[in-house]
Design a protein around this motif. Structure first.
Motif, PDB file in Angstrom:
ATOM      1  N   ARG A 253       0.829  -1.209   0.000  1.00 30.83           N
ATOM      2  CA  ARG A 253       0.000   0.000   0.000  1.00 30.83           C
ATOM      3  C   ARG A 253       0.861   1.254   0.000  1.00 30.83           C
ATOM      4  NH1 ARG A 253      -3.610  -0.866   5.194  1.00 30.83           N
ATOM      5  NH2 ARG A 253      -1.561  -1.626   5.893  1.00 30.83           N
ATOM      6  N   HIS A 254       2.065   1.136   0.520  1.00 27.92           N
ATOM      7  CA  HIS A 254       2.973   2.290   0.598  1.00 27.92           C
ATOM      8  C   HIS A 254       4.147   2.073  -0.355  1.00 27.92           C
ATOM      9  CE1 HIS A 254       0.607   3.424   4.053  1.00 27.92           C
ATOM     10  NE2 HIS A 254       0.873   2.258   4.631  1.00 27.92           N
ATOM     11  N   ALA A 255       4.146   2.777  -1.461  1.00 29.57           N
ATOM     12  CA  ALA A 255       5.200   2.638  -2.463  1.00 29.57           C
ATOM     13  C   ALA A 255       6.524   3.169  -1.920  1.00 29.57           C
ATOM     14  CB  ALA A 255       4.810   3.390  -3.731  1.00 29.57           C
ATOM     15  N   ASP A 256       7.614   2.561  -2.395  1.00 28.16           N
ATOM     16  CA  ASP A 256       8.952   2.991  -2.008  1.00 28.16           C
ATOM     17  C   ASP A 256       9.871   2.726  -3.192  1.00 28.16           C
ATOM     18  OD1 ASP A 256      11.477   3.405  -0.992  1.00 28.16           O
ATOM     19  OD2 ASP A 256      11.096   2.383   0.910  1.00 28.16           O
ATOM     20  N   ALA A 257      10.114   3.755  -4.003  1.00 30.70           N
ATOM     21  CA  ALA A 257      10.910   3.602  -5.214  1.00 30.70           C
ATOM     22  C   ALA A 257      12.332   3.143  -4.908  1.00 30.70           C
ATOM     23  CB  ALA A 257      10.944   4.930  -5.989  1.00 30.70           C
ATOM     24  N   ASN A 258      12.859   3.555  -3.759  1.00 31.61           N
ATOM     25  CA  ASN A 258      14.230   3.177  -3.398  1.00 31.61           C
ATOM     26  C   ASN A 258      14.366   1.677  -3.152  1.00 31.61           C
ATOM     27  OD1 ASN A 258      15.192   5.843  -3.513  1.00 31.61           O
ATOM     28  ND2 ASN A 258      14.543   6.250  -1.402  1.00 31.61           N
ATOM     29  N   ARG A 259      13.260   1.038  -2.792  1.00 33.19           N
ATOM     30  CA  ARG A 259      13.278  -0.407  -2.523  1.00 33.19           C
ATOM     31  C   ARG A 259      12.549  -1.191  -3.618  1.00 33.19           C
ATOM     32  NH1 ARG A 259      10.649  -1.136   3.121  1.00 33.19           N
ATOM     33  NH2 ARG A 259      11.208  -3.318   2.692  1.00 33.19           N
ATOM     34  N   ASN A 260      12.228  -0.527  -4.720  1.00 29.38           N
ATOM     35  CA  ASN A 260      11.527  -1.156  -5.832  1.00 29.38           C
ATOM     36  C   ASN A 260      10.179  -1.734  -5.390  1.00 29.38           C
ATOM     37  OD1 ASN A 260      11.128  -1.918  -8.497  1.00 29.38           O
ATOM     38  ND2 ASN A 260      12.204  -3.866  -8.270  1.00 29.38           N
ATOM     39  N   ILE A 261       9.451  -0.918  -4.592  1.00 34.00           N
ATOM     40  CA  ILE A 261       8.124  -1.305  -4.116  1.00 34.00           C
ATOM     41  C   ILE A 261       7.101  -0.339  -4.692  1.00 34.00           C
ATOM     42  CG2 ILE A 261       6.636  -1.587  -2.098  1.00 34.00           C
ATOM     43  CD1 ILE A 261       9.106  -2.233  -0.452  1.00 34.00           C
ATOM     44  N   THR A 262       6.094  -0.899  -5.350  1.00 35.62           N
ATOM     45  CA  THR A 262       5.044  -0.086  -5.943  1.00 35.62           C
ATOM     46  C   THR A 262       3.709  -0.375  -5.278  1.00 35.62           C
ATOM     47  OG1 THR A 262       3.892   0.437  -8.015  1.00 35.62           O
ATOM     48  CG2 THR A 262       4.593  -1.839  -7.710  1.00 35.62           C
ATOM     49  N   SER A 263       2.761   0.526  -5.456  1.00 37.18           N
ATOM     50  CA  SER A 263       1.401   0.309  -4.954  1.00 37.18           C
ATOM     51  C   SER A 263       0.443   0.021  -6.104  1.00 37.18           C
ATOM     52  CB  SER A 263       0.923   1.548  -4.172  1.00 37.18           C
ATOM     53  OG  SER A 263       0.948   2.707  -5.003  1.00 37.18           O
ATOM     54  N   ASN A 264       0.983  -0.105  -7.316  1.00 35.58           N
ATOM     55  CA  ASN A 264       0.176  -0.351  -8.510  1.00 35.58           C
ATOM     56  C   ASN A 264       0.269  -1.828  -8.897  1.00 35.58           C
ATOM     57  OD1 ASN A 264      -0.675  -0.650 -11.233  1.00 35.58           O
ATOM     58  ND2 ASN A 264      -0.371   1.536 -11.591  1.00 35.58           N
ATOM     59  N   PRO A 265      -0.770  -2.623  -8.651  1.00 38.72           N
ATOM     60  CA  PRO A 265      -0.682  -4.063  -8.925  1.00 38.72           C
ATOM     61  C   PRO A 265      -0.498  -4.405 -10.398  1.00 38.72           C
ATOM     62  CG  PRO A 265      -2.922  -3.439  -8.308  1.00 38.72           C
ATOM     63  CD  PRO A 265      -2.060  -2.258  -8.041  1.00 38.72           C
ATOM     64  N   THR A 266      -1.034  -3.604 -11.292  1.00 39.85           N
ATOM     65  CA  THR A 266      -0.896  -3.882 -12.719  1.00 39.85           C
ATOM     66  C   THR A 266       0.541  -3.697 -13.176  1.00 39.85           C
ATOM     67  OG1 THR A 266      -3.191  -3.218 -13.151  1.00 39.85           O
ATOM     68  CG2 THR A 266      -1.678  -3.250 -15.021  1.00 39.85           C
ATOM     69  N   ALA A 267       1.156  -2.564 -12.819  1.00 41.69           N
ATOM     70  CA  ALA A 267       2.549  -2.310 -13.178  1.00 41.69           C
ATOM     71  C   ALA A 267       3.472  -3.338 -12.519  1.00 41.69           C
ATOM     72  CB  ALA A 267       2.937  -0.896 -12.751  1.00 41.69           C
ATOM     73  N   PHE A 268       3.149  -3.693 -11.290  1.00 41.82           N
ATOM     74  CA  PHE A 268       3.930  -4.686 -10.546  1.00 41.82           C
ATOM     75  C   PHE A 268       3.940  -6.029 -11.268  1.00 41.82           C
ATOM     76  CE2 PHE A 268       3.244  -8.161  -7.389  1.00 41.82           C
ATOM     77  CZ  PHE A 268       4.539  -8.254  -6.884  1.00 41.82           C
ATOM     78  N   ALA A 269       2.762  -6.510 -11.642  1.00 41.24           N
ATOM     79  CA  ALA A 269       2.639  -7.832 -12.266  1.00 41.24           C
ATOM     80  C   ALA A 269       3.366  -7.904 -13.602  1.00 41.24           C
ATOM     81  CB  ALA A 269       1.169  -8.192 -12.442  1.00 41.24           C
ATOM     82  N   LYS A 270       3.374  -6.810 -14.344  1.00 39.27           N
ATOM     83  CA  LYS A 270       4.016  -6.802 -15.660  1.00 39.27           C
ATOM     84  C   LYS A 270       5.523  -6.948 -15.566  1.00 39.27           C
ATOM     85  CE  LYS A 270       0.419  -4.184 -18.079  1.00 39.27           C
ATOM     86  NZ  LYS A 270       0.069  -2.922 -18.779  1.00 39.27           N
ATOM     87  N   ASN A 271       6.080  -6.720 -14.373  1.00 39.99           N
ATOM     88  CA  ASN A 271       7.521  -6.807 -14.187  1.00 39.99           C
ATOM     89  C   ASN A 271       7.949  -8.141 -13.574  1.00 39.99           C
ATOM     90  OD1 ASN A 271      10.154  -5.520 -14.304  1.00 39.99           O
ATOM     91  ND2 ASN A 271      10.067  -5.353 -12.073  1.00 39.99           N
TER      92      ASN A 271
END
Length: 248
Positions: free
Chosen positions: A34-52
């Motif tokens: 739920r809390h994105a963290d670009a420095n740790r490669n954590i996103t809150s967007n499930p669609t973008a996440f799954a594509k990677n």
């Protein structure tokens, strides 16, 4: 040479999610929270996440299941689902996704507990007149009760007896015990990882199956094993037993 799939962890900031990330090592593709963290490669967007990702391990929360089912199916990303406490609509979403992508659903990723469930089914079938009781103990922060694993044990016993768990499960232990009931008792305290006892009791004998998780990392290792196996499977709904059958 087999190339390890890129593994994404949904619920990566939680207890089990963080352990899964450690066990994934260099195969870790990123995390979803739920809390994105670009420095740790954590996103809150499930669609973008799954594509990677080549496969996703989901140990987040039941409230995210329907959203994740849609996002992961659209991305054609295999889904290892360890989230428990699902409602009927959540399960319908999982079943629908499994027609499009491989989905492995398990309340517990422990190899030993997986075999425990097989034994529970056999005992349920072989001891139909015995009282069946399930006792589970977990850490004080656990929200759901009975645990997802306890319910899975109950379903295994019910399947062995050819009945629906919902028709025979008993959570209220007050009063006399009806014939054919499968009872549940939940205890919470301290930082116990997870303990489950299944008892079959008759007037003249008793048999008990017990499982103790000594380190939460056993679940993370099982989840990684499941993810690497699922990444190579066709669409369908699988369980941990499928992974173990192919591992031997």
């Amino acid at each position: 040479m087999t190339i390890s799939p890129r593994i994404g962890i949904a619920g990566i900031t939680g207890r089990l999610g963080s352990l899964c990330a450690e066990e994934a090592g260099t195969s870790l593709a990123g995390g979803l929270s739920r809390h994105a963290d670009a420095n740790r490669n954590i996103t809150s967007n499930p669609t973008a996440f799954a594509k990677n990702c080549d496969v996703v391990i989901d140990v987040s929360h039941a409230s995210t299941v329907q959203t994740h089912a849609t996002a992961f199916a659209d991305a054609k990303c295999p889904w290892v689902l360890g989230t428990t406490g699902l409602g009927a609509d959540d399960q319908t979403a999982v079943d629908k996704a499994a027609k499009l992508i491989p989905v492995l659903q398990a309340a517990n990723f422990s190899p030993a507990l997986t075999l425990f469930l097989e034994l529970a089914k056999q005992l349920g079938a072989g001891l139909p007149g015995y009282d069946a009781e399930i006792v589970e103990v977990h850490h004080r922060q656990k929200v759901d009760a009975p645990s997802g694993t306890a319910l899975a044990i109950g379903r295994a016993v019910a399947e062995g007896r050819n009945v629906a768990l919902e028709d025979v499960m008993r959570l209220d232990q007050n009063g006399t015990r009806p014939d054919g009931a499968i009872g549940f008792a939940s205890l919470r305290g301290g930082q116990i990882v997870g303990e489950h006892d299944l008892m079959f009791m008759a007037a003249d004998e008793q048999i008990t199956l017990s499982h103790r998780a000594l380190d939460r990392r056993v679940f993370a290792r099982g989840a990684i094993m499941a993810a690497r196996w699922l990444a190579q499977q066709p669409p369908g709904l699988y369980g941990m037993a499928d992974v173990l059958r192919r591992a031997v």
